[in-house]
Design a protein around this motif. Structure first.
Motif, mmCIF file in Angstrom:
data_model
loop_
_atom_site.group_PDB
_atom_site.id
_atom_site.type_symbol
_atom_site.label_atom_id
_atom_site.label_comp_id
_atom_site.label_asym_id
_atom_site.label_seq_id
_atom_site.Cartn_x
_atom_site.Cartn_y
_atom_site.Cartn_z
ATOM 1 N N ALA A 3 -47.984 17.679 54.653
ATOM 2 C CA ALA A 3 -49.337 17.979 54.405
ATOM 3 C C ALA A 3 -49.682 18.123 52.856
ATOM 4 O O ALA A 3 -50.677 17.667 52.236
ATOM 5 C CB ALA A 3 -49.671 19.200 55.279
ATOM 6 N N GLU A 4 -48.990 18.772 52.069
ATOM 7 C CA GLU A 4 -48.611 18.877 50.712
ATOM 8 C C GLU A 4 -48.756 17.839 49.886
ATOM 9 O O GLU A 4 -49.425 17.423 48.961
ATOM 10 C CB GLU A 4 -47.735 20.103 50.345
ATOM 11 N N LEU A 5 -47.966 16.708 50.342
ATOM 12 C CA LEU A 5 -47.869 15.477 49.766
ATOM 13 C C LEU A 5 -49.106 14.672 49.903
ATOM 14 O O LEU A 5 -49.408 13.911 49.177
ATOM 15 C CB LEU A 5 -46.579 14.718 50.221
ATOM 16 N N GLY A 6 -49.953 15.114 51.060
ATOM 17 C CA GLY A 6 -51.317 14.296 50.990
ATOM 18 C C GLY A 6 -51.030 12.776 51.533
ATOM 19 O O GLY A 6 -50.095 12.201 51.643
ATOM 20 N N THR A 7 -52.362 12.185 51.561
ATOM 21 C CA THR A 7 -52.225 10.932 51.949
ATOM 22 C C THR A 7 -52.170 9.797 51.067
ATOM 23 O O THR A 7 -52.124 10.213 49.794
ATOM 24 C CB THR A 7 -53.459 10.450 52.866
ATOM 25 N N SER A 8 -52.072 8.480 51.247
ATOM 26 C CA SER A 8 -51.663 7.531 50.240
ATOM 27 C C SER A 8 -52.619 6.452 50.067
ATOM 28 O O SER A 8 -53.320 6.142 49.007
ATOM 29 C CB SER A 8 -50.113 6.995 50.185
ATOM 30 N N CYS A 9 -52.810 5.833 51.196
ATOM 31 C CA CYS A 9 -53.699 4.606 51.111
ATOM 32 C C CYS A 9 -55.125 4.995 50.637
ATOM 33 O O CYS A 9 -55.713 6.000 51.116
ATOM 34 C CB CYS A 9 -53.708 3.796 52.640
ATOM 35 N N PRO A 10 -55.651 4.281 49.801
ATOM 36 C CA PRO A 10 -56.849 4.727 49.281
ATOM 37 C C PRO A 10 -57.998 4.873 50.276
ATOM 38 O O PRO A 10 -58.665 5.992 50.245
ATOM 39 C CB PRO A 10 -57.300 3.722 48.255
ATOM 40 N N ASP A 11 -57.878 4.131 51.178
ATOM 41 C CA ASP A 11 -59.085 4.308 52.257
ATOM 42 C C ASP A 11 -58.948 5.728 52.713
ATOM 43 O O ASP A 11 -59.824 6.535 53.484
ATOM 44 C CB ASP A 11 -59.025 3.182 53.412
ATOM 45 N N HIS A 12 -57.698 6.259 52.921
ATOM 46 C CA HIS A 12 -57.392 7.487 53.934
ATOM 47 C C HIS A 12 -57.656 8.569 52.886
ATOM 48 O O HIS A 12 -58.500 9.401 53.249
ATOM 49 C CB HIS A 12 -55.649 7.737 53.783
ATOM 50 N N PHE A 13 -57.171 8.694 51.316
ATOM 51 C CA PHE A 13 -57.616 9.897 50.844
ATOM 52 C C PHE A 13 -59.052 9.933 50.364
ATOM 53 O O PHE A 13 -59.402 11.073 49.924
ATOM 54 C CB PHE A 13 -56.833 10.295 49.617
ATOM 55 N N LEU A 14 -59.877 8.649 50.179
ATOM 56 C CA LEU A 14 -61.122 8.837 49.971
ATOM 57 C C LEU A 14 -61.837 9.727 51.047
ATOM 58 O O LEU A 14 -63.229 10.112 50.928
ATOM 59 C CB LEU A 14 -61.744 7.379 49.614
ATOM 60 N N ARG A 15 -61.587 9.507 52.476
ATOM 61 C CA ARG A 15 -62.133 10.079 53.483
ATOM 62 C C ARG A 15 -61.401 11.493 53.633
ATOM 63 O O ARG A 15 -62.311 12.367 54.307
ATOM 64 C CB ARG A 15 -61.686 9.215 54.827
ATOM 65 N N THR A 16 -60.328 11.722 53.213
ATOM 66 C CA THR A 16 -59.610 12.916 53.959
ATOM 67 C C THR A 16 -59.457 14.021 52.679
ATOM 68 O O THR A 16 -59.010 14.997 52.952
ATOM 69 C CB THR A 16 -58.173 12.853 54.530
ATOM 70 N N LYS A 17 -59.635 13.771 51.625
ATOM 71 C CA LYS A 17 -59.158 14.333 50.250
ATOM 72 C C LYS A 17 -57.578 14.230 50.121
ATOM 73 O O LYS A 17 -56.942 13.813 51.022
ATOM 74 C CB LYS A 17 -59.513 15.799 50.073
ATOM 75 N N VAL A 18 -57.286 14.636 48.975
ATOM 76 C CA VAL A 18 -55.977 14.298 48.797
ATOM 77 C C VAL A 18 -54.902 15.180 49.692
ATOM 78 O O VAL A 18 -53.800 14.436 49.830
ATOM 79 C CB VAL A 18 -55.437 14.694 47.240
ATOM 80 N N LYS A 19 -55.416 16.255 50.182
ATOM 81 C CA LYS A 19 -54.339 16.874 51.207
ATOM 82 C C LYS A 19 -55.440 17.767 51.922
ATOM 83 O O LYS A 19 -56.414 18.265 51.740
ATOM 84 C CB LYS A 19 -53.262 17.689 50.483
ATOM 85 N N PRO A 20 -54.759 18.236 53.201
ATOM 86 C CA PRO A 20 -55.645 19.048 54.030
ATOM 87 C C PRO A 20 -55.376 20.668 53.645
ATOM 88 O O PRO A 20 -54.527 20.939 53.013
ATOM 89 C CB PRO A 20 -55.070 18.839 55.499
ATOM 90 N N LEU A 21 -56.246 21.452 54.286
ATOM 91 C CA LEU A 21 -55.712 22.988 54.389
ATOM 92 C C LEU A 21 -55.124 23.076 55.725
ATOM 93 O O LEU A 21 -55.498 22.613 56.820
ATOM 94 C CB LEU A 21 -57.204 23.595 54.369
ATOM 95 N N VAL A 22 -54.070 23.837 55.611
ATOM 96 C CA VAL A 22 -53.082 24.275 56.835
ATOM 97 C C VAL A 22 -53.002 25.689 56.854
ATOM 98 O O VAL A 22 -52.815 26.517 56.096
ATOM 99 C CB VAL A 22 -51.637 23.580 56.761
ATOM 100 N N LEU A 23 -53.464 26.287 58.562
ATOM 101 C CA LEU A 23 -53.390 27.636 58.766
ATOM 102 C C LEU A 23 -51.796 27.730 59.096
ATOM 103 O O LEU A 23 -51.221 26.906 59.843
ATOM 104 C CB LEU A 23 -54.358 27.817 59.887
#
Length: 690
Positions: A287-307
């Protein structure tokens, strides 16, 4: 290389729709396809070579001719001679406009150069999970060769643009045996001399990558290993009912946090894919590494918040932990922006997370509307699939953070955002309307949805509620409206209906207490059952709905609106209506009481007093209309017109008239108004408020 036929665009659309219909091939609105061919120039009468390419925006699965950009191929290729270099390649997007052929069509996308410069009649650029898994593997280049041999070539990461088009054109020329390439960190591109060959090559790359990953995953399983590691105690999925109950408890609070910078709508996902990822030991690292494909992180931001707390911990503890995590996330995002922002970078956008992961419960995704929130969640599921595939064959290694920033805060991306239409007045607002399958309720729900709200149609009859929701939403479906069953006189049923509303959209901002019925009798004929039924539905029901909605609104911290559909009878004393008029007076005073109590939470409570709403009314259609018409000696179909003649304006009151008043109270222009009753009766002097 072109296809000398005017059927090229039809073939392209058919191919695009087939590819886009299967989520294994590309994500929603991801990728683009093209075809080259010739057509008659209406000015010169000569044949010209053209490029038809999916334009900016849109989705392959639903692509039509209007979604294609059409460019003169000779002019597009001539841009190579004027290309100023990678540092100024963004300027080339504006130059595409000077290559357009004819009128209309979509705006050319950033990937237009890739399609135009590659020497093939047909080109597909797609974002399949399997292809991106190879593209994000630490040793993706070697694995690409192992998987495909010489048929598919590795292209190192480069931001989409003119230079990437040149790079892929060079790869194609240098590797005549190749059918396509893996784009490092990004996706795949395939080509072919015909539309059929191009589609076949795209599917060969995608399916071969799937099989390659599946074989490696099976080998890991045989060795007792999983790409995401072992299941961690305390992170296992809660049983379904408990999981969804906990999601409904958390969602309004999470939505409030995610709306710190701008109001958001939510979407909840508890699929097996998500729950398995959240339960395993590698969750935090990946989760800390985040997403990679531009389509992905433009929608999800670079990484999520994890509880990190167990999902069944006390709610207050979870909320406190989430509050701290959210503050840390915002600080971290601001630091990310400061690390990479240049003097000419667009201002920092919202620092709130788009994806919140709660092990044991599921994924909460947020966006400016329901579709955006839902698609953000779908893209993170794509990212999970990518990470699982990359970890099965190697180690997940997404593109560098600095490259993510270059795309997230790309001037071209900012320009696209600025071109988006202005939000509708009720955008991001979530409304629940009771008794909404017909009459005033349905008209109100329809108006709220038309003004941008997400709407929950609550009615005693579930089938009618769902039918009304489908009618209101049209092709947008559950992104706009959902139907739920709600016996407003039953405390548990009300709580369940509000929980469904929360799970559907993330919370509730606007409630319309409209459910009602009428039994018109003289005092001596009114039974205790008549009295209890009307008070249960309208007095008790409004109280229960308002109380449950207020809990949600307070948890969100976003304010809200509660509207009571009362009646002219709440202030007008007439004969033969003791139970109905008394309960309407009860509702009218609930407005005043709740306005006084909920104001500190920025929850505004107002009422509407209609009269004589006959057309479309469930109450009148249920027999009351016939009785009233008989009393007045008029045909039932003329009852509305009869009522109109008793008014000052001599105009019939329609369900839409009441809906207009609801909109006026909730659209923001009356944001300092609470405790008000608005007559919608065409002017009944005896019911004037004093």
């Amino acid at each position: 290389m072109t296809t000398n036929t005017t059927t090229a665009p039809q073939e392209l659309i058919a191919r695009s729709n087939r590819l886009g219909a299967d989520p294994r091939n590309t994500n929603y609105a991801g990728g683009n396809t093209s075809a080259k061919g010739s057509d008659r120039d209406p000015v010169t009468g000569q044949d010209v070579e053209l490029l038809w390419v999916k334009g900016s925006g849109g989705d392959l699965g639903t692509l039509t001719g209007s979604g294609l950009a059409v460019l003169r191929l000779d002019r597009l290729k001539a841009l190579v001679g004027t290309y100023p270099g990678v540092e100024r390649e963004d300027e080339m997007v504006a130059a595409f406009d000077f290559c357009l052929h004819g009128r209309g069509g979509a705006a050319p996308s950033i990937d237009t150069a890739m399609h135009g410069l590659v020497d093939a009649a047909h080109v597909d650029h797609l974002h399949p999970d399997s292809g991106i898994a190879l593209a994000t593997a630490a040793d993706g280049e070697a694995l690409t060769k192992e998987c495909f041999g010489e048929r598919v070539v590795w292209v190192p990461w480069r931001r989409p643009g003119f230079q990437l088009g040149l790079d892929i054109a060079a790869v194609k020329q240098a590797n005549p045996q190749a059918i396509g390439c893996i784009l490092g960190g990004h996706g795949i591109t395939a080509w072919g001399a015909s539309s059929e060959e191009c589609e076949r090559n795209s599917l060969e790359i995608i399916r071969s990558a799937e099989e390659f990953i599946a074989e490696r995953t099976a080998a890991l399983a045989a060795a007792g290993r999983h790409p995401f590691g072992e299941v961690v105690a305390g992170r296992e999925a809660l049983p379904r009912e408990r999981r969804r109950a906990r999601a409904a408890e958390l969602f309004p609070f999470l939505r409030g946090l995610a709306s710190t910078d701008a109001p958001q709508v939510g979407h909840f996902t508890d699929s097996d894919v998500v729950l398995d990822f959240l339960a395993r030991g590698e969750l935090d690292r990946l989760a800390e590494l985040g997403t990679s494909c531009p389509d992905h992180f433009l929608r999800t931001k670079v990484k999520p918040l994890v509880l990190h707390l167990p999902a069944d911990a006390p709610l207050a503890e979870l909320e406190e932990e989430l509050r701290e995590l959210h503050a840390g996330y915002r600080d971290d995002y601001a630091a990310y922006y400061e690390r990479h922002a240049a003097p000419d970078s667009p201002p920092m956008r919202g620092a709130d997370p788009a994806i919140v992961l709660v092990p044991g419960v599921g994924m909460f995704s947020f966006g400016k509307d329901k579709q955006t929130a839902r698609v953000a969640g779908e893209f993170y599921v794509n990212a999970i699939n990518v990470m699982r595939g990359a970890e099965a064959i190697s180690t997940y290694a997404p593109i560098e953070e600095s490259e993510k920033f270059r795309i997230e805060y790309w001037a071209l991306e900012e320009a696209k955002l600025q071109r988006m239409p202005k939000p509708k007045p009720l955008a991001t607002r979530i409304a629940l309307v009771t008794g909404a399958a017909s009459g005033i309720g349905k008209a109100t729900a329809q108006r709220l949805a038309a003004e941008g709200a997400c709407v929950v149609i609550a009615d005693l009859d579930l089938e009618k509620a769902q039918a009304a929701a489908a009618d209101i939403a049209g092709p947008q479906g559950t992104d706009v409206a959902v139907g739920v069953a709600a016996d407003v006189s039953d405390e548990a049923a009300v709580a369940a209906a509000l929980a469904e509303a929360v799970l559907a959209f993330g919370g509730v901002d606007l409630v319309v207490n409209n459910a009602g019925l009428s039994i018109s009798k003289p005092l001596l004929e009114t039974t205790a059952k008549d009295w209890d039924l009307q008070h249960d539905v309208m007095a008790k029901g409004s109280f229960l709905v308002s109380r449950e909605a207020a809990r949600i609104m307070i948890a969100q911290g976003l304010g809200g609106d509660i509207i009571y559909i009362s009646s002219k009878n709440s202030v007008f004393a007439g004969p033969n209506n003791i139970a109905y008029s008394a309960v309407k007076a009860d509702q009218a005073h609930q407005v005043r009481l709740l306005a006084a109590e909920l104001g500190e939470h920025q929850i505004r409570v107002n009422g509407i007093n209609p009269d004589g709403v006959v057309r479309g009314s469930g109450i009148f259609a249920g027999g009351w209309g016939a009785k009233r018409a008989a009393v007045y000696g008029v045909p039932e179909e003329e009852l509305g017109a009869y009522y109109a003649q008793r008014t000052l304006l001599k105009r019939e009151v329609l369900p839409e008239s009441v809906a207009n008043a609801v909109f006026a109270l909730t659209a923001g222009e009356l944001d300092r108004t609470t405790g008000l009753h608005i007559p919608v009766d065409s002017g009944v002097a005896a019911a004037f408020l004093r």
